[in-house]
Scaffold this active site. Sequence first.
Site, mmCIF file in Angstrom:
data_model
loop_
_atom_site.group_PDB
_atom_site.id
_atom_site.type_symbol
_atom_site.label_atom_id
_atom_site.label_comp_id
_atom_site.label_asym_id
_atom_site.label_seq_id
_atom_site.Cartn_x
_atom_site.Cartn_y
_atom_site.Cartn_z
ATOM 1 N N ASN A 169 14.872 9.983 19.733
ATOM 2 C CA ASN A 169 14.124 9.000 18.946
ATOM 3 C C ASN A 169 13.904 9.591 17.561
ATOM 4 O O ASN A 169 13.065 10.464 17.383
ATOM 5 C CB ASN A 169 12.785 8.705 19.637
ATOM 6 N N GLU A 178 3.355 5.445 19.278
ATOM 7 C CA GLU A 178 3.073 5.219 17.850
ATOM 8 C C GLU A 178 2.965 3.726 17.549
ATOM 9 O O GLU A 178 2.211 3.315 16.657
ATOM 10 C CB GLU A 178 4.152 5.914 16.998
ATOM 11 N N HIS A 230 6.414 2.463 22.446
ATOM 12 C CA HIS A 230 6.177 3.858 22.057
ATOM 13 C C HIS A 230 4.712 4.020 21.648
ATOM 14 O O HIS A 230 4.119 3.108 21.069
ATOM 15 C CB HIS A 230 7.103 4.260 20.898
ATOM 16 N N GLU A 285 5.537 9.698 28.198
ATOM 17 C CA GLU A 285 5.247 10.517 27.024
ATOM 18 C C GLU A 285 3.733 10.671 26.866
ATOM 19 O O GLU A 285 3.076 9.774 26.323
ATOM 20 C CB GLU A 285 5.805 9.862 25.763
ATOM 21 N N SER A 318 7.277 17.043 22.810
ATOM 22 C CA SER A 318 7.556 18.447 22.465
ATOM 23 C C SER A 318 8.677 19.056 23.311
ATOM 24 O O SER A 318 8.619 20.232 23.681
ATOM 25 C CB SER A 318 6.271 19.289 22.550
ATOM 26 N N LYS A 372 12.623 8.284 15.029
ATOM 27 C CA LYS A 372 11.438 7.740 14.338
ATOM 28 C C LYS A 372 11.862 7.337 12.916
ATOM 29 O O LYS A 372 13.015 6.938 12.729
ATOM 30 C CB LYS A 372 10.280 8.735 14.401
ATOM 31 N N GLY A 422 4.722 15.573 19.372
ATOM 32 C CA GLY A 422 4.663 16.214 18.060
ATOM 33 C C GLY A 422 3.661 17.354 17.982
ATOM 34 O O GLY A 422 3.384 17.861 16.887
#
Length: 268
Positions: free
Chosen positions: A18, A112, A110, A180, A226, A20, A186
């Site tokens: 991904n 985000e 996702h 996730e 990660s 992003k 991250g």
Amino acid sequence: MAVTQGKSGGRTPLIAGNWKMNLDHLQAIAFVQKLAWSLKDARFDFDDVEVAVFPPFTDLRSVQTLISADKLLLKFGAQDVSAHDSGAYTGEVSGAFLSALDCNYVIVGHSERRTLHLETDEQVGAKALAAIKHGLVPVICVGETADDLAEHGPSAVPVAQLTAALENVAEGADIVVAYEPVWAIGSGQAATPEQAEQVAAALRDVVRSRLGDEAGAKTRVLYGGSVKAANIASFMRQPNVDGALVGGASIQVEEFASICRYKAHVGT
Ligand code: 13P
């Protein structure tokens, strides 16, 4: 312990990148070329492990053209899709358009999108349905925050999110699930392989109960958060973890190629 060579249910592992909001279409072309060369050099077997990239929308046509012209064995998808087919939805992208670009997959839900764009479980479910309607495989993302983890443990929130997302999905549908944990994305602090396995098994049970036994056995459940070349093998050893959804490390070509080649990391 050796990395599991095959997964039960005949599941082909999937390593998904991904990107992003990184890499424009020119950078995307250079990246995909380098990735393909690197894997080819290493005699990577794409039948054994599937590799997919998820570039920004503006890159998709370039990536499609390159993959098709060079007959690359990489798969690709988008990072989001509209719940609607067409019409007055400024800024949205229809699954029909993604399908016309030969996208294989689309990420939905996702964290985000859930956090920054306030997407609800209901919207995630509608996007998953739209993807399926247009012949795309939705990669349905679920995961708990650090507060959820402290309050409810690792499985409760991801299980509730997936249950909601699958509410109107037909039995036997072709989907991918990505676990996730929000706190692992991250942060450099991945979940333990044992936690990933525990939640992946619980998510597989949700797929089985909502979409049937066959779908439960064949659906790939990925871990994301990660993931690096140094830890991928430990996740892939877990029986219910069928791959990874990689963020930061997916835009470093050698690191991502190394993650794809996790079977070479036995013992790491
Ligand atoms: P990182 O690999 O950068 O933690 O991101 C994970 C992710 O969000 C993939 O969708």
